[in-house]
Design an enzyme around this catalytic site. Structure first.
Site, PDB file in Angstrom:
ATOM      1  N   TYR A   1       0.810  -1.217   0.000  1.00 46.28           N
ATOM      2  CA  TYR A   1       0.000   0.000   0.000  1.00 46.28           C
ATOM      3  C   TYR A   1       0.843   1.267   0.000  1.00 46.28           C
ATOM      4  O   TYR A   1       0.302   2.364  -0.013  1.00 46.28           O
ATOM      5  CB  TYR A   1      -0.951   0.013   1.195  1.00 46.28           C
ATOM      6  CG  TYR A   1      -2.109  -0.928   1.035  1.00 46.28           C
ATOM      7  CD1 TYR A   1      -1.898  -2.294   0.920  1.00 46.28           C
ATOM      8  CD2 TYR A   1      -3.417  -0.459   1.001  1.00 46.28           C
ATOM      9  CE1 TYR A   1      -2.956  -3.172   0.778  1.00 46.28           C
ATOM     10  CE2 TYR A   1      -4.479  -1.334   0.862  1.00 46.28           C
ATOM     11  CZ  TYR A   1      -4.241  -2.678   0.746  1.00 46.28           C
ATOM     12  OH  TYR A   1      -5.290  -3.542   0.603  1.00 46.28           O
TER      13      TYR A   1
ATOM     14  N   LYS B   1       3.713 -14.428   5.399  1.00 45.11           N
ATOM     15  CA  LYS B   1       4.068 -15.404   4.364  1.00 45.11           C
ATOM     16  C   LYS B   1       5.595 -15.448   4.317  1.00 45.11           C
ATOM     17  O   LYS B   1       6.227 -15.292   3.255  1.00 45.11           O
ATOM     18  CB  LYS B   1       3.454 -14.963   3.022  1.00 45.11           C
ATOM     19  CG  LYS B   1       3.564 -15.969   1.910  1.00 45.11           C
ATOM     20  CD  LYS B   1       2.514 -17.037   1.942  1.00 45.11           C
ATOM     21  CE  LYS B   1       2.735 -18.056   0.837  1.00 45.11           C
ATOM     22  NZ  LYS B   1       1.843 -19.222   0.919  1.00 45.11           N
TER      23      LYS B   1
ATOM     24  N   ASP C   1      -2.107 -18.189   4.186  1.00 46.77           N
ATOM     25  CA  ASP C   1      -3.053 -19.077   3.482  1.00 46.77           C
ATOM     26  C   ASP C   1      -3.657 -20.082   4.463  1.00 46.77           C
ATOM     27  O   ASP C   1      -4.874 -20.314   4.484  1.00 46.77           O
ATOM     28  CB  ASP C   1      -2.407 -19.767   2.278  1.00 46.77           C
ATOM     29  CG  ASP C   1      -0.959 -20.162   2.503  1.00 46.77           C
ATOM     30  OD1 ASP C   1      -0.392 -19.796   3.550  1.00 46.77           O
ATOM     31  OD2 ASP C   1      -0.380 -20.844   1.640  1.00 46.77           O
TER      32      ASP C   1
ATOM     33  N   ASP D   1      -6.026  -6.467   5.186  1.00 49.47           N
ATOM     34  CA  ASP D   1      -7.196  -6.028   4.436  1.00 49.47           C
ATOM     35  C   ASP D   1      -8.029  -7.234   4.014  1.00 49.47           C
ATOM     36  O   ASP D   1      -9.254  -7.285   4.205  1.00 49.47           O
ATOM     37  CB  ASP D   1      -6.719  -5.255   3.206  1.00 49.47           C
ATOM     38  CG  ASP D   1      -7.822  -4.432   2.580  1.00 49.47           C
ATOM     39  OD1 ASP D   1      -8.869  -4.275   3.223  1.00 49.47           O
ATOM     40  OD2 ASP D   1      -7.630  -3.947   1.456  1.00 49.47           O
TER      41      ASP D   1
END
Ligand code: NAD
Length: 337
Positions: free
Chosen positions: A118, A165, A199, A223
């Protein structure tokens, strides 16, 4: 108050009426932002809006449309960055009366709000490739982790889960995870800490949301996972949020401006009203916040005055009226300034 556009103004009006019925005497300063401002001010976010928030140190904001692919940068993202609103707090709690897969979800998302993808650093590499730069810093990661732990302590929560991640993005997400671990050490014995790969986290949340409590995430995962959590408790119409910095705080729903429902008195104001309750707590009025939440929950559980997305037939304003009616029964006489 920034009413926003699309469904924003009608939700803002409903929220304002409910806040005024909470027993706290608000003096509202209403300022506008969004595409409609461009013709007059040359920008969707006039300086006067930023000045107003800096002066008041608190704002409640309706959603603002961001054109996809081209046009101006998101007003929402610009606001968060310009005001240093580094923490995005998004609670997701089940409500009686809503048709959802789980009944007892009680999760809190703490999303880093200032960096990651972002940061908006993108460029073309030749004509046929584009590159986005993901920024993760130790300072911002430690700051958001500390916010999550402090929130957990202050609100009687027991666990913080860091989501990342780092198995793939070993440097950027690796730094985020390492920063969370550093901060977690300060809370050892008081607040439990664990981490999950994003995930796997999504699957776990869908299958076993009761295993989780407070989650801390970098901007993009935050988000996405907060919309997932909103889905667990009844959808975007009921998901509130707060953007908190050291100098100011802006309260807003997770959802966007849903242009197809604009001006129809159809949208659900729950998310913005619950954001208003978060604002009341932030301002130091937990009792008023409690009353607003209880009145809203009462109306939803009762089911006679809910909006279409909640399975009812009431409009935005009738839903607000029903909340105000309940508030009248619980609000002590003589409002506080
Ligand atoms: P959205 O949240 O506006 O709408 C998605 C769908 O969710 C809607 O079509 C509607 O079915 C439902 N929905 C959302 N809010 C609802 C409500 N209060 N009551 C009932 N149903 C509701 O998402 P979108 O369509 O992806 O985005 C529309 C615009 O909003 C875009 O321009 C986007 O950039 C902007 N946006 C703004 C913010 C913000 O201001 N903070 C946040 C997200 C999206």
């Amino acid at each position: 108050m920034i009413p926003g556009d699309g469904i924003g103004p009608e939700l803002a009006e409903a929220t304002r009426r409910v806040m005024d019925a909470s027993g706290i005497a608000f003096e509202w300063e209403v300022v506008d932002a969004g595409e409609a401002m461009i013709a007059k001010h040359g920008t969707p976010l006039p300086d006067s809006v930023l000045e107003s928030i800096k002066r008041n140190r608190v704002a409640i904001k309706g959603p603002i449309t961001t054109p996809v692919g081209s046009g101006f940068r998101s007003v929402n993202v610009t606001l968060r960055q310009a005001l240093g609103l580094y923490a995005n707090l998004r609670p997701a709690r089940s409500m009686k009366g809503l048709d959802t897969r789980y009944q007892d979800v009680d999760l809190v998302i703490v999303r880093e709000n200032t960096e990651d993808l972002y940061a908006g650093i993108e460029h073309m590499v030749g004509r046929d490739a584009a590159e986005s730069i993901k920024i993760i810093t130790r300072a911002a990661s430690e700051r958001i982790a500390r916010f999550a732990f402090e929130y957990a302590v202050a609100n009687g929560r027991h666990k913080v889960t860091a989501v990342h991640k780092a198995n793939i993005m070993k440097l950027s997400d690796g730094l985020f995870l390492e920063s969370c671990r550093t901060i977690a050490a300060d809370y050892e014995g008081r607040i439990e800490f664990e981490d999950r790969i994003v995930d796997n986290m999504c699957m776990q949340l869908v299958q076993k949301p009761e295993l989780y409590d407070v989650m801390v995430l970098p901007n993009l995962y935050g988000d996405i996972v907060s919309d997932l959590c909103a889905g667990l408790v009844g959808g975007l119409g009921v998901a509130p949020g707060a953007n908190i910095g050291t100098e100011a705080a802006v309260f807003e729903a997770v959802h966007g401006s849903a242009p197809k429902y604009a001006g129809m008195n159809r949208a659900n104001p729950t998310a913005l009203i619950l954001s208003g309750a978060l604002m009341l707590r932030h301002l130091g009025y937990p009792d008023a916040a409690e009353r607003v939440e209880a009145a809203l929950r009462g109306v939803v559980a009762d089911g006679r005055h809910t909006t279409a997305d909640m399975g009812g037939t009431a409009g935005t304003s009738q839903f607000a009226d029903a909340i105000i009616e309940r508030l009248a029964a619980t609000t002590p006489a003589g409002a506080t300034a």
